[in-house]
Design an enzyme around this catalytic site. Structure first.
Site, PDB file in Angstrom:
ATOM      1  N   GLU A 147       5.546  54.254 -20.161  1.00  0.00           N
ATOM      2  CA  GLU A 147       6.363  53.050 -20.262  1.00  0.00           C
ATOM      3  C   GLU A 147       7.164  53.048 -21.558  1.00  0.00           C
ATOM      4  OE1 GLU A 147       3.385  50.049 -17.806  1.00  0.00           O
ATOM      5  OE2 GLU A 147       3.616  49.810 -19.966  1.00  0.00           O
ATOM      6  N   CYS A 184      -6.095  45.960 -23.386  1.00  0.00           N
ATOM      7  CA  CYS A 184      -4.935  46.792 -23.074  1.00  0.00           C
ATOM      8  C   CYS A 184      -5.072  47.431 -21.697  1.00  0.00           C
ATOM      9  CB  CYS A 184      -4.780  47.872 -24.143  1.00  0.00           C
ATOM     10  SG  CYS A 184      -3.391  48.983 -23.870  1.00  0.00           S
ATOM     11  N   GLY A 196      -0.684  54.928 -25.754  1.00  0.00           N
ATOM     12  CA  GLY A 196      -1.239  56.024 -26.520  1.00  0.00           C
ATOM     13  C   GLY A 196      -1.468  55.698 -27.988  1.00  0.00           C
ATOM     14  N   SER A 224      -3.127  48.255 -35.902  1.00  0.00           N
ATOM     15  CA  SER A 224      -3.653  47.272 -34.955  1.00  0.00           C
ATOM     16  C   SER A 224      -5.030  46.859 -35.440  1.00  0.00           C
ATOM     17  CB  SER A 224      -3.739  47.879 -33.548  1.00  0.00           C
ATOM     18  OG  SER A 224      -2.449  48.211 -33.072  1.00  0.00           O
ATOM     19  N   LEU A 225      -5.119  45.675 -36.009  1.00  0.00           N
ATOM     20  CA  LEU A 225      -6.373  45.210 -36.609  1.00  0.00           C
ATOM     21  C   LEU A 225      -7.169  44.368 -35.621  1.00  0.00           C
ATOM     22  CD1 LEU A 225      -8.012  45.255 -39.231  1.00  0.00           C
ATOM     23  CD2 LEU A 225      -6.788  43.184 -39.931  1.00  0.00           C
ATOM     24  N   HIS A 226      -6.607  43.245 -35.223  1.00  0.00           N
ATOM     25  CA  HIS A 226      -7.126  42.368 -34.167  1.00  0.00           C
ATOM     26  C   HIS A 226      -8.441  41.666 -34.485  1.00  0.00           C
ATOM     27  CE1 HIS A 226      -3.777  43.839 -31.966  1.00  0.00           C
ATOM     28  NE2 HIS A 226      -4.274  45.038 -31.781  1.00  0.00           N
ATOM     29  N   ASN A 244      -0.777  39.130 -24.762  1.00  0.00           N
ATOM     30  CA  ASN A 244      -0.132  39.153 -23.450  1.00  0.00           C
ATOM     31  C   ASN A 244      -1.172  38.890 -22.376  1.00  0.00           C
ATOM     32  OD1 ASN A 244       2.768  39.757 -23.627  1.00  0.00           O
ATOM     33  ND2 ASN A 244       2.107  41.606 -24.680  1.00  0.00           N
ATOM     34  N   CYS A 301       1.368  46.632 -22.590  1.00  0.00           N
ATOM     35  CA  CYS A 301       1.319  48.074 -22.369  1.00  0.00           C
ATOM     36  C   CYS A 301       0.468  48.413 -21.148  1.00  0.00           C
ATOM     37  CB  CYS A 301       0.732  48.775 -23.594  1.00  0.00           C
ATOM     38  SG  CYS A 301       1.857  48.852 -24.983  1.00  0.00           S
TER      39      CYS A 301
END
Length: 357
Positions: free
Chosen positions: A96, A123, A163, A218-220, A294, A337
């Site tokens: 994508e 994800c 990825g 990317s911590l989150h 999302n 994604c």
């Protein structure tokens, strides 16, 4: 004139090999300079576009080589102007790519792998694991596809699609350098951003390169147990080690990393989670991007209310942490994604590990 994609992609040849090829085909030496210009400066994707080369020479090239450019299998267009593409390479692998226009700018989000081995709970990409890593040229081709579709110059690229870029470090770096090359697409280094889940060896290598490419992590969650559940693929790289590595990174480069923090209702938007994020960021050189998760069908993980996102932004700013609420582009299409690929390959998302009580 274009031949089967089973032929070698001519863009894999070095400039020296192209000079030797031109000589072998009986062409004068200046033709090799023209050919190199078309391939490395103008980034054409067909022999037909090489208008100052004799047709006989183009036919000779087409009999031996091809352009293994991806084909567009699907496209979705958002109300905000974003376009999401499902692109398929010659071996049937698909990825994508997203084009995001904003006034006189065009940003592109590209994939570095087909699928992903990180297994992040929020994800859609990682649900079916990693198919293969992409070559640098396949990453660049995603940018060129968007550029051609919009008929506009690409001003920034984020390696934030499918990825983990640092699990494909060498090809990712090669793609960055092709995009940055002033003789090619000429995108400024600081407008080229690599997003990692936090692969510490990759961050350390990234700190040693000369170019001023931008790093995003990317911590989150800044709570180890929560992050382990959300991002099991980087469980071995603890938050303490990540923190120390990022401090080393800023000291070596003087560059400010950004942290991506997708806010998930009841998971990482609680008061303890907010406090932990403030502690992780306070007093360091960083920028936090907050975004509502999302919404993925069938997932137990849901976006935090906007009020909570704004609350966290206020609290971070009170403690001197630069923070932005990032608008979610393409929310009316398969924005997250892996969602578009899922739509064209599997009937449902299957099982996601539940971390919501």
């Amino acid at each position: 004139m274009q031949r089967s994609t089973t032929y070698q992609d001519i863009r894999t040849l070095s400039q020296k090999e192209l000079e030797e090829l031109t000589h072998e085909l009986g062409q004068p030496s200046f033709r090799s300079k023209q050919l190199i210009s078309w391939l490395f400066e103008k980034n054409v994707c067909s022999f037909d576009e090489m208008t100052n080369l004799p047709k006989s020479f183009r036919n000779q090239l087409a009999e031996r080589f091809s352009f293994n450019v991806p084909t567009e299998k699907a496209q979705q267009v958002s109300r905000d102007g974003s376009r999401k593409y499902l692109l398929e390479f010659s071996d049937g692998t698909s990825v994508e790519t997203v084009g995001m226009p904003n006034r006189n700018r065009l940003a592109v989000c590209i994939s570095t792998q087909a699928g992903c081995a990180m297994g992040c709970a929020f994800c859609a990409t990682g649900l079916h694991g990693l198919a293969r890593s992409l070559a640098a040229r396949e990453m660049v081709d995603q940018v060129l596809h968007v550029k051609k579709d919009f008929n506009e110059r690409v001003t920034s690229v984020v390696f934030m699609g499918q990825g983990e870029p640092f699990a494909n470090f060498d090809e990712t770096l090669a793609a960055l350098r092709i995009l940055n090359d002033p003789q090619g697409l000429g995108i400024g280094a600081r407008h080229l951003t690599v997003s990692t889940c936090g692969l510490i060896p990759g961050i350390r290598k990234f700190a040693t390169i000369e170019e001023q490419f931008t790093l995003s992590v990317s911590l989150h969650s800044a709570v180890q147990s929560t992050r382990n559940l959300l991002m099991p693929g980087v469980k071995r790289f603890t938050l303490l080690r990540l923190y120390e590595t990022l401090q080393d990174y800023t000291e070596k480069t003087g560059r400010r990393p950004s942290y991506e923090y997708a806010m998930i209702d009841g998971v990482n938007d609680t008061t303890p989670e907010m406090n932990a994020l403030i502690d992780f960021c306070q007093g360091t050189l960083c920028h936090v991007n907050l975004i509502q998760l999302n919404d993925i069908a069938d997932s137990p993980l849901k976006p935090s209310p906007l009020e909570k996102v704004k609350l966290l932004q206020r609290r971070l700013k009170m403690h001197g942490v630069e923070t932005t609420i990032r608008n979610s582009r393409g929310s009316d299409i398969d924005a997250a994604c892996g969602q578009l690929k899922q739509r064209f390959s599997v009937p449902n998302l299957g099982y996601l590990p539940s971390i919501v009580s």
